[in-house]
Design a protein around this motif. Structure first.
Motif, PDB file in Angstrom:
ATOM      1  N   UNK A 185       6.497  -5.192   0.395  1.00 19.89           N
ATOM      2  CA  UNK A 185       6.875  -5.704  -0.916  1.00 19.89           C
ATOM      3  C   UNK A 185       5.732  -5.549  -1.916  1.00 19.89           C
ATOM      4  N   UNK A 186       6.131  -5.296  -3.169  1.00 18.93           N
ATOM      5  CA  UNK A 186       5.172  -5.211  -4.277  1.00 18.93           C
ATOM      6  C   UNK A 186       4.927  -6.617  -4.832  1.00 18.93           C
ATOM      7  N   UNK A 187       3.709  -6.901  -5.317  1.00 13.02           N
ATOM      8  CA  UNK A 187       2.513  -6.045  -5.257  1.00 13.02           C
ATOM      9  C   UNK A 187       1.967  -5.973  -3.838  1.00 13.02           C
ATOM     10  N   UNK A 188       1.280  -4.896  -3.524  1.00 11.31           N
ATOM     11  CA  UNK A 188       0.821  -4.693  -2.159  1.00 11.31           C
ATOM     12  C   UNK A 188      -0.639  -4.266  -2.163  1.00 11.31           C
ATOM     13  N   UNK A 189      -1.258  -4.428  -1.013  1.00 22.06           N
ATOM     14  CA  UNK A 189      -2.603  -3.929  -0.786  1.00 22.06           C
ATOM     15  C   UNK A 189      -2.475  -2.483  -0.299  1.00 22.06           C
ATOM     16  N   UNK A 190      -3.033  -1.511  -1.019  1.00 21.37           N
ATOM     17  CA  UNK A 190      -2.888  -0.112  -0.605  1.00 21.37           C
ATOM     18  C   UNK A 190      -3.343   0.140   0.828  1.00 21.37           C
ATOM     19  N   UNK A 191      -4.369  -0.585   1.283  1.00 19.13           N
ATOM     20  CA  UNK A 191      -4.839  -0.384   2.651  1.00 19.13           C
ATOM     21  C   UNK A 191      -3.818  -0.887   3.667  1.00 19.13           C
ATOM     22  N   UNK A 192      -2.988  -1.868   3.258  1.00 20.68           N
ATOM     23  CA  UNK A 192      -1.902  -2.304   4.139  1.00 20.68           C
ATOM     24  C   UNK A 192      -0.895  -1.176   4.304  1.00 20.68           C
ATOM     25  N   UNK A 193      -0.603  -0.479   3.206  1.00 20.56           N
ATOM     26  CA  UNK A 193       0.322   0.655   3.281  1.00 20.56           C
ATOM     27  C   UNK A 193      -0.238   1.713   4.224  1.00 20.56           C
ATOM     28  N   UNK A 194      -1.527   2.009   4.101  1.00 21.10           N
ATOM     29  CA  UNK A 194      -2.160   3.002   4.968  1.00 21.10           C
ATOM     30  C   UNK A 194      -2.072   2.563   6.432  1.00 21.10           C
ATOM     31  N   UNK A 195      -2.316   1.281   6.703  1.00 19.29           N
ATOM     32  CA  UNK A 195      -2.253   0.772   8.077  1.00 19.29           C
ATOM     33  C   UNK A 195      -0.858   0.939   8.653  1.00 19.29           C
ATOM     34  N   UNK A 196       0.138   0.653   7.851  1.00 17.11           N
ATOM     35  CA  UNK A 196       1.514   0.787   8.345  1.00 17.11           C
ATOM     36  C   UNK A 196       1.892   2.251   8.523  1.00 17.11           C
ATOM     37  N   UNK A 197       1.421   3.106   7.623  1.00 18.98           N
ATOM     38  CA  UNK A 197       1.676   4.541   7.771  1.00 18.98           C
ATOM     39  C   UNK A 197       1.069   5.043   9.075  1.00 18.98           C
ATOM     40  N   UNK A 198      -0.165   4.660   9.355  1.00 17.41           N
ATOM     41  CA  UNK A 198      -0.807   5.093  10.594  1.00 17.41           C
ATOM     42  C   UNK A 198      -0.045   4.584  11.819  1.00 17.41           C
ATOM     43  N   UNK A 199       0.387   3.336  11.768  1.00 20.49           N
ATOM     44  CA  UNK A 199       1.119   2.756  12.892  1.00 20.49           C
ATOM     45  C   UNK A 199       2.418   3.515  13.150  1.00 20.49           C
TER      46      UNK A 199
END
Length: 252
Positions: free
Chosen positions: A103-117
């Protein structure tokens, strides 16, 4: 993993540019950016995509509307990005083929972590399919680990689910969750335990994610998903995959 192909879909150019910058800093090199559902469909038709970050509130066709069509083109994980926060919206996203939800607003590093997962599981499954498709001997060898539950079989090396003798398509995380349960029959797992074991990010766990993926497994392996015989909900405790002995009695 860093050579994976990432498709970013959002009508806000600032968000696209920000995510691209963060992903590039994290080592990802193959990033495509589009601003509409139609462009997303074209990208998935013309190129190999390994993961899609998809905004829900797109102009014209929304992310929810286009997700089923994307799912017809690719099994790549779909990570929804949206300002909507209700459980209903999340469940809708999972129901149409999404694998994760931020959900927005989001921490970009959280997005990266989920992408990696998501990529770890998806690319691992893809590598398994690639090896099997090029080596029939290997897929038929005794080294292949197959979990046989009578009505359905899960082939770990081939990353394949068969139900009543027919191959059934299975998104990467749905398959990984089923495989985890097959490896631990008759053991009860709470939703949090399943999320941590399969998704691998304890801090980001979401009970709805597990619930929806359990439902998607039941749709594939159960005769009647509303009256499951394999994946049982133990009230107040969690879920277990029931393994029966040759007399049809639950094994201990």
């Amino acid at each position: 993993m860093n050579d994976a192909s990432i498709l970013l879909v959002d009508d806000e150019q600032a968000i696209l540019d920000m995510l691209e910058t963060v992903l590039q800093k994290e080592g990802f090199t193959t990033i495509s950016k589009v601003t509409s559902a139609e462009e997303a469909l074209t990208a998935c038709t013309n190129s190999r995509i390994d993961i899609i970050v998809l905004d829900v509130m797109l102009p014209g066709r929304s992310g929810i509307d286009v997700a089923p069509f994307l799912r017809q083109l690719t099994n790549a994980p779909i990570l929804f990005l949206t300002a909507r926060t209700s459980d209903f919206d999340k469940l809708t996203g999972f129901a149409v083929g999404g694998d994760d939800y931020i959900t927005k607003p989001f921490n970009p590093l959280e997005v990266v972590a989920r992408i990696r997962s998501q990529l770890r599981r998806y690319l691992s499954a893809q590598r398994g399919q690639h090896v099997v498709s090029h080596s029939v001997e290997e897929s038929n060898s005794q080294s292949s680990k197959i979990y046989d539950y009578g009505r359905f079989q899960v082939n770990e090396e081939a990353c394949e689910l068969q139900v009543d003798g027919q191959a059934v398509t299975c998104p990467a995380l749905v398959f990984q969750l089923l495989l985890f349960l097959c490896k631990h029959p008759n053991r009860i797992f709470g939703k949090g335990e399943l999320y941590e074991s399969v998704w691998g990010i304890d801090a980001l766990k979401d009970d709805n994610t597990v619930m929806v993926h359990i439902h998607r497994i039941r749709e594939r392996i159960e005769v009647d998903p509303s009256n499951p015989q394999f994946i049982i909900n133990v009230r107040g405790l969690g879920y277990k995959l029931v393994q029966k002995n040759n007399k049809g009695i639950d094994a201990l």
